[in-house]
Motif scaffolding. Structure first.
Motif, mmCIF file in Angstrom:
data_model
loop_
_atom_site.group_PDB
_atom_site.id
_atom_site.type_symbol
_atom_site.label_atom_id
_atom_site.label_comp_id
_atom_site.label_asym_id
_atom_site.label_seq_id
_atom_site.Cartn_x
_atom_site.Cartn_y
_atom_site.Cartn_z
ATOM 1 N N ALA A 1 8.303 6.405 -18.018
ATOM 2 C CA ALA A 1 6.948 6.498 -17.470
ATOM 3 C C ALA A 1 6.243 5.149 -17.548
ATOM 4 O O ALA A 1 5.518 4.770 -16.618
ATOM 5 C CB ALA A 1 6.159 7.558 -18.213
ATOM 6 N N ASP A 2 6.459 4.416 -18.625
ATOM 7 C CA ASP A 2 5.862 3.088 -18.751
ATOM 8 C C ASP A 2 6.418 2.132 -17.700
ATOM 9 O O ASP A 2 5.688 1.300 -17.166
ATOM 10 C CB ASP A 2 6.097 2.517 -20.143
ATOM 11 N N PHE A 3 7.710 2.249 -17.396
ATOM 12 C CA PHE A 3 8.303 1.416 -16.352
ATOM 13 C C PHE A 3 7.693 1.764 -14.992
ATOM 14 O O PHE A 3 7.437 0.873 -14.182
ATOM 15 C CB PHE A 3 9.824 1.599 -16.330
ATOM 16 N N GLY A 4 7.441 3.034 -14.737
ATOM 17 C CA GLY A 4 6.791 3.443 -13.491
ATOM 18 C C GLY A 4 5.384 2.880 -13.380
ATOM 19 O O GLY A 4 4.971 2.419 -12.310
ATOM 20 N N ARG A 5 4.645 2.897 -14.477
ATOM 21 C CA ARG A 5 3.300 2.306 -14.480
ATOM 22 C C ARG A 5 3.363 0.793 -14.264
ATOM 23 O O ARG A 5 2.513 0.220 -13.576
ATOM 24 C CB ARG A 5 2.601 2.615 -15.794
ATOM 25 N N PHE A 6 4.368 0.157 -14.851
ATOM 26 C CA PHE A 6 4.533 -1.280 -14.668
ATOM 27 C C PHE A 6 4.815 -1.612 -13.207
ATOM 28 O O PHE A 6 4.228 -2.547 -12.647
ATOM 29 C CB PHE A 6 5.668 -1.806 -15.552
ATOM 30 N N LEU A 7 5.702 -0.857 -12.567
ATOM 31 C CA LEU A 7 6.003 -1.109 -11.155
ATOM 32 C C LEU A 7 4.775 -0.893 -10.275
ATOM 33 O O LEU A 7 4.515 -1.662 -9.354
ATOM 34 C CB LEU A 7 7.146 -0.211 -10.689
ATOM 35 N N THR A 8 4.013 0.157 -10.573
ATOM 36 C CA THR A 8 2.804 0.420 -9.800
ATOM 37 C C THR A 8 1.807 -0.713 -9.958
ATOM 38 O O THR A 8 1.234 -1.190 -8.971
ATOM 39 C CB THR A 8 2.171 1.751 -10.243
ATOM 40 N N ALA B 1 4.754 8.575 -8.655
ATOM 41 C CA ALA B 1 5.215 9.876 -8.184
ATOM 42 C C ALA B 1 6.633 10.171 -8.679
ATOM 43 O O ALA B 1 6.942 11.298 -9.062
ATOM 44 C CB ALA B 1 5.176 9.919 -6.654
ATOM 45 N N VAL B 2 7.483 9.160 -8.703
ATOM 46 C CA VAL B 2 8.870 9.359 -9.125
ATOM 47 C C VAL B 2 8.971 9.513 -10.632
ATOM 48 O O VAL B 2 9.639 10.425 -11.135
ATOM 49 C CB VAL B 2 9.748 8.178 -8.634
ATOM 50 N N PHE B 3 8.304 8.640 -11.372
ATOM 51 C CA PHE B 3 8.430 8.639 -12.826
ATOM 52 C C PHE B 3 7.334 9.439 -13.529
ATOM 53 O O PHE B 3 7.288 9.479 -14.743
ATOM 54 C CB PHE B 3 8.413 7.203 -13.361
ATOM 55 N N GLY B 4 6.437 10.067 -12.765
ATOM 56 C CA GLY B 4 5.344 10.817 -13.362
ATOM 57 C C GLY B 4 5.789 12.053 -14.107
ATOM 58 O O GLY B 4 5.093 12.548 -14.990
ATOM 59 N N GLY B 5 6.957 12.578 -13.811
ATOM 60 C CA GLY B 5 7.451 13.759 -14.502
ATOM 61 C C GLY B 5 7.886 13.491 -15.929
ATOM 62 O O GLY B 5 8.095 14.419 -16.700
ATOM 63 N N TYR B 6 8.011 12.238 -16.285
ATOM 64 C CA TYR B 6 8.445 11.883 -17.637
ATOM 65 C C TYR B 6 7.279 11.695 -18.604
ATOM 66 O O TYR B 6 7.483 11.337 -19.747
ATOM 67 C CB TYR B 6 9.279 10.598 -17.604
ATOM 68 N N TYR C 1 0.835 -1.200 0.000
ATOM 69 C CA TYR C 1 0.000 0.000 0.000
ATOM 70 C C TYR C 1 0.871 1.252 0.000
ATOM 71 O O TYR C 1 0.580 2.222 -0.685
ATOM 72 C CB TYR C 1 -0.898 0.088 1.229
ATOM 73 N N ALA C 2 1.911 1.209 0.808
ATOM 74 C CA ALA C 2 2.774 2.381 0.934
ATOM 75 C C ALA C 2 3.668 2.560 -0.295
ATOM 76 O O ALA C 2 3.973 3.694 -0.677
ATOM 77 C CB ALA C 2 3.633 2.249 2.186
ATOM 78 N N LEU C 3 4.072 1.468 -0.901
ATOM 79 C CA LEU C 3 4.996 1.556 -2.032
ATOM 80 C C LEU C 3 4.306 1.745 -3.385
ATOM 81 O O LEU C 3 4.943 2.203 -4.327
ATOM 82 C CB LEU C 3 5.854 0.288 -2.085
ATOM 83 N N ALA C 4 3.022 1.404 -3.493
ATOM 84 C CA ALA C 4 2.344 1.444 -4.794
ATOM 85 C C ALA C 4 2.310 2.825 -5.442
ATOM 86 O O ALA C 4 2.526 2.932 -6.650
ATOM 87 C CB ALA C 4 0.937 0.876 -4.678
ATOM 88 N N PRO C 5 2.049 3.914 -4.733
ATOM 89 C CA PRO C 5 2.015 5.219 -5.414
ATOM 90 C C PRO C 5 3.400 5.791 -5.740
ATOM 91 O O PRO C 5 3.507 6.726 -6.535
ATOM 92 C CB PRO C 5 1.301 6.141 -4.432
ATOM 93 N N LEU C 6 4.438 5.254 -5.151
ATOM 94 C CA LEU C 6 5.771 5.843 -5.329
ATOM 95 C C LEU C 6 6.296 5.801 -6.765
ATOM 96 O O LEU C 6 6.834 6.807 -7.233
ATOM 97 C CB LEU C 6 6.767 5.181 -4.383
ATOM 98 N N PRO C 7 6.181 4.706 -7.506
ATOM 99 C CA PRO C 7 6.699 4.746 -8.885
ATOM 100 C C PRO C 7 6.021 5.792 -9.759
ATOM 101 O O PRO C 7 6.686 6.464 -10.558
ATOM 102 C CB PRO C 7 6.434 3.334 -9.416
#
Length: 130
Positions: free
Chosen positions: A70-77, A51-56, A43-49
């Motif tokens: 950004a696609d990698f961030g969505r994949f991690l989430t 938030a980190v990769f959203g600027g791309y 729960y705590a880690l799911a929004p982080l990717p």
């Protein structure tokens, strides 16, 4: 949104978030097995990717360019969200936790993830109104 409806929405979302965490913790405490608590970390880690990769992400919705970062961030989430729902099911299937603990943990996950999604969509649309 005016000030009163914003405050009511924040209070309602915080109650849903607290209920989700309560269900997750009760799924551990009531049945004497603390393995479902691992789901709380997702729960705590799911929004982080995001938030980190959203600027791309491109600000133009019609742009045909897709950022691999950004696609990698969505994949991690998505991996963390699926793990949050799948882990209690696997633990219950293998007999490590009871079925009731699995149901409580998954229900808590639905409340927590639902709160995160509603909060982000509600206040993202409010930011674009200005």
């Amino acid at each position: 949104m005016d000030g009163l409806s914003t405050r009511v929405a924040i209070v309602a979302l915080s109650v849903c978030l607290a209920a989700g965490f309560l269900l997750s913790i009760l799924s551990c405490a009531l049945y004497g097995n603390w393995w479902p608590l691992v789901v709380v970390f997702t729960y705590a880690l799911a929004p982080l990717p995001n938030a980190v990769f959203g600027g791309y992400v491109s600000s133009d919705p019609l742009a045909d360019v897709s950022s691999s970062v950004a696609d990698f961030g969505r994949f991690l989430t998505s991996m963390l969200v699926v793990s949050g729902f799948g882990l209690p099911v696997v633990l219950a299937h293998s007999g490590i936790i009871t079925t009731a603990a699995m149901v409580m943990s998954v229900s808590g996950g639905v409340l927590v993830y639902g709160t995160i999604v509603v909060y982000s969509t509600l206040f993202r649309s409010q930011q674009h109104d200005f």
